[in-house]
Design a protein around this motif. Sequence first.
Motif, PDB file in Angstrom:
ATOM      1  N   ASP A   1       0.924  -0.931   0.032  1.00 51.67           N
ATOM      2  CA  ASP A   1      -0.264   0.228  -0.119  1.00 51.67           C
ATOM      3  C   ASP A   1       1.137   1.398  -0.623  1.00 51.67           C
ATOM      4  N   ASN A   2       2.228   1.196   0.854  1.00 50.84           N
ATOM      5  CA  ASN A   2       2.776   2.819   0.767  1.00 50.84           C
ATOM      6  C   ASN A   2       3.344   2.530  -0.483  1.00 50.84           C
ATOM      7  N   GLU A   3       3.546   1.922  -0.868  1.00 50.08           N
ATOM      8  CA  GLU A   3       4.529   1.725  -2.149  1.00 50.08           C
ATOM      9  C   GLU A   3       3.596   1.944  -3.222  1.00 50.08           C
ATOM     10  N   ALA A   4       2.085   1.726  -3.104  1.00 53.29           N
ATOM     11  CA  ALA A   4       1.633   2.537  -4.630  1.00 53.29           C
ATOM     12  C   ALA A   4       1.853   3.687  -4.539  1.00 53.29           C
ATOM     13  N   LEU A   5       1.287   4.338  -2.975  1.00 51.56           N
ATOM     14  CA  LEU A   5       0.895   5.280  -2.203  1.00 51.56           C
ATOM     15  C   LEU A   5       2.189   6.323  -2.782  1.00 51.56           C
ATOM     16  N   SER A   6       3.490   6.325  -2.796  1.00 54.70           N
ATOM     17  CA  SER A   6       4.481   6.897  -2.660  1.00 54.70           C
ATOM     18  C   SER A   6       4.986   6.833  -4.302  1.00 54.70           C
ATOM     19  N   MET A   7       4.206   5.833  -5.370  1.00 60.32           N
ATOM     20  CA  MET A   7       4.360   5.926  -6.843  1.00 60.32           C
ATOM     21  C   MET A   7       3.488   7.206  -7.034  1.00 60.32           C
ATOM     22  N   ILE A   8       2.508   6.496  -6.648  1.00 63.06           N
ATOM     23  CA  ILE A   8       1.047   7.503  -7.504  1.00 63.06           C
ATOM     24  C   ILE A   8       1.274   8.700  -6.762  1.00 63.06           C
ATOM     25  N   GLY A   9       2.183   8.960  -5.631  1.00 63.94           N
ATOM     26  CA  GLY A   9       2.673  10.296  -5.163  1.00 63.94           C
ATOM     27  C   GLY A   9       3.709  11.861  -6.205  1.00 63.94           C
TER      28      GLY A   9
END
Length: 318
Positions: free
Chosen positions: A279-287
Amino acid sequence: MNNQKRRMPAEWEPQSMVQLTWPNKDTDWAPILPEITAVYEEMAHEIRKREPLLIVDKIAHNDTWARDHGFITVEDTVGGHTSKELVLLDFKFNGWGEKFEATLDNQINKHLYEQGLVKGRYEDHLDFVLEGGSIESDGKGTVFTTTGCLMAPHRNQPLTKPEIEERLKKWLGAERIVWLNHGSLIGDDTDGHIDTIVRICPNDTLLYTGGDEAHPDLALMEKELEGLRTLQGEPYRLLKLPLPRPICDDGERLPATYANYLVVNGAVLVPTYRQPNLDNEALSMIGKAFPDREIVSIDCCAVIKQHGSLHCCTMQYY
């Protein structure tokens, strides 16, 4: 109208509102109604903090996938000037190729228009099947879609691929249609909606879903993306999203994806699945793709039980 330029805006452009079609006991959500209602309430709260929200509740509906039964909005610029007209494109929704009943869903748009709840020029395309989740626009003349979806059975046969492309260019104001031939997710009901695998972002950036041993077709999609060029002949900036670890229901793998996020004014609402590292990896990439927006996590473990996610539940109006 002569001297008129049509354009399908990109999702990150300013929006007038977002639509949610609300779950109730007569939809497929009945077995988990309290759980899914809580998710919709969270979505509604985050959207209303940033822009108006249209909730479809009193109009009868089969299900709640607003992305696929809602209006697809485009703009016409008249006479080469700054005067712009919003056009409400009403396409046929037939339950993703007649897999599910959608008669009531397919009548929602006319009800909204006739009641004055949506504004713009109504355009009837109810003789053509097209779901909002099957197309992505960069706002500059390129629209992405998938061959698997638009050429799937029980949609628009006997039209050929060139005939469908010609219609999409005309109705959406596109200079070109990019057809992806790979990338479907296990458990997907839509025959490969683009909004589950590849999303267009500002500055010619593509966020896309990475694969695992069960999804070798996603690696082939990655190769396709690496070979794509913009209208200006430049390669796209590619940002890979992780694939959630398998989420199953009654032994069936569900099509969980981080690509099914929603861009609203000032923020991106991102589906998460109680898998903290991913989840955090995805949030960071979308950021990275949207550095000027707030990135908001929405727990979509309930939504994925009906084979959709956050973007599928919503439709934005420009």
